[in-house]
Write an enzyme that holds these catalytic residues in place. Sequence first.
Site, PDB file in Angstrom:
ATOM      1  N   ASP A 144       0.809  -1.228   0.000  1.00 13.87           N
ATOM      2  CA  ASP A 144       0.000   0.000   0.000  1.00 13.87           C
ATOM      3  C   ASP A 144       0.841   1.277   0.000  1.00 13.87           C
ATOM      4  O   ASP A 144       0.335   2.362   0.272  1.00 13.87           O
ATOM      5  CB  ASP A 144      -0.953   0.018   1.197  1.00 13.87           C
ATOM      6  N   GLU A 145       2.135   1.155  -0.324  1.00 14.26           N
ATOM      7  CA  GLU A 145       3.010   2.325  -0.354  1.00 14.26           C
ATOM      8  C   GLU A 145       3.851   2.360  -1.626  1.00 14.26           C
ATOM      9  O   GLU A 145       4.344   1.328  -2.084  1.00 14.26           O
ATOM     10  CB  GLU A 145       3.968   2.320   0.833  1.00 14.26           C
TER      11      GLU A 145
END
Length: 418
Positions: A144-145
């Site tokens: 998610d980054e």
Amino acid sequence: MKIHLDLDSFFISAERIKNPKLRDIPAAVGGRGDPFIFDKKGQKKVEIEQKNEGAFVPNIFYNSNTTFKNYFVEGKKIRGIIITASYEARKYGIKTGMSIKEALNIYPKLIVVPPNHLYYHSLSHELKNFLEKKIPLVEQFSIDEFFGDLSGYIEEKDIEIFLKSLQKEIKEKFELPISIGAAKSKWIAKLATSFAKPNGIKIVKDVENFIRDIPIEEFPGIGKGFAKRLNRLKIFNLGDIKNAKSLFYSWKTPGITLYKRVLGIDNEPILTSHPRKSIGISRTIDPLKNREEIKRRVIIMSRFLAYSIEKLNLFPSYYYFSIKYDFKEKSKSHKRVLKPFNEKLLKDIMIDLFQKSDIYPYSNIIRLSMSCSKFYDKKIFDILSYKEDIKQHNLSIQNMKIRNRYGTDILKWGIEMI
């Protein structure tokens, strides 16, 4: 400038796409000691993927596609922990890593849904493809980054307008809220993102003023243990580090690297691909004492890890195994082997390492971890066993092809089903 993009409460945000009733209420995604891959009846939901890559991107996924009761309730007990909590839930003090039982005691109306990792993986991959069309250089840091480099692409005066447009487009296209940090250094950009959350944008132009009063433990890579060590040296805030250059430089490469990152002078590039240094699998399990059952689980984990290694065409030379007991004690062991990789080799090594690591054979185990590293050219081999090793290696390749077509669980070791 470099930017850092972090999806807000990604797993629960993803679940809200499928189920809008979860929006704007205290909700969370939970997880537990993987009740799937150890199921003797067979489990076809687990998949191995290599689409996403990054320092913290796992490669073994599954979709639960089940209910709270079927996934988390075992007898009269509620098992599992909170993986991701919505911001509405966080207001009540519900945090990642908290047991689901504790979270429900804090807020009984909390909605906790089982995880669907294949779904999250797919969304992450789609977002990465989108970002690569919008930004010249994109690095996936975790599921998610992402990091991005806008240098020479967007002028500094237009950064905020560009980021707002990008954030809006991601929200409209993917229905996912995202926070973005920007700075000349990738690690200051990542730090800035934590001040942008939720769903905000933070641009840092004056690093010295930005970091002055930030507690050192908030910087990426500074853990609690190291923070305590720095506190004893009267270093409490990131701003204190500037005047401690000689101290950090005395710690050689790790200290110099951290010093430069904190001050935003590291000049580290965005890495569009990461040379793989290791690959592994870990599973937290309900407290278990039965060593024969644990060996069975080690064999199952070895099968999944072997499949990942074969798909990536890797030839590891170092093998690692670690155990965590229910009284928090840990034990580990490793072994160096120069042989053509195959599934049987991995299984045998991991069973051997498990037995060497198990220094408290009558205690409950709550976590098993195995990994491989230091990959080498497949031409290196043990001449005394080469013929048998190549035979096993070729057999593993054929097994991989069958699993690619019919699923990871189509071929198992007999002991797995006992």
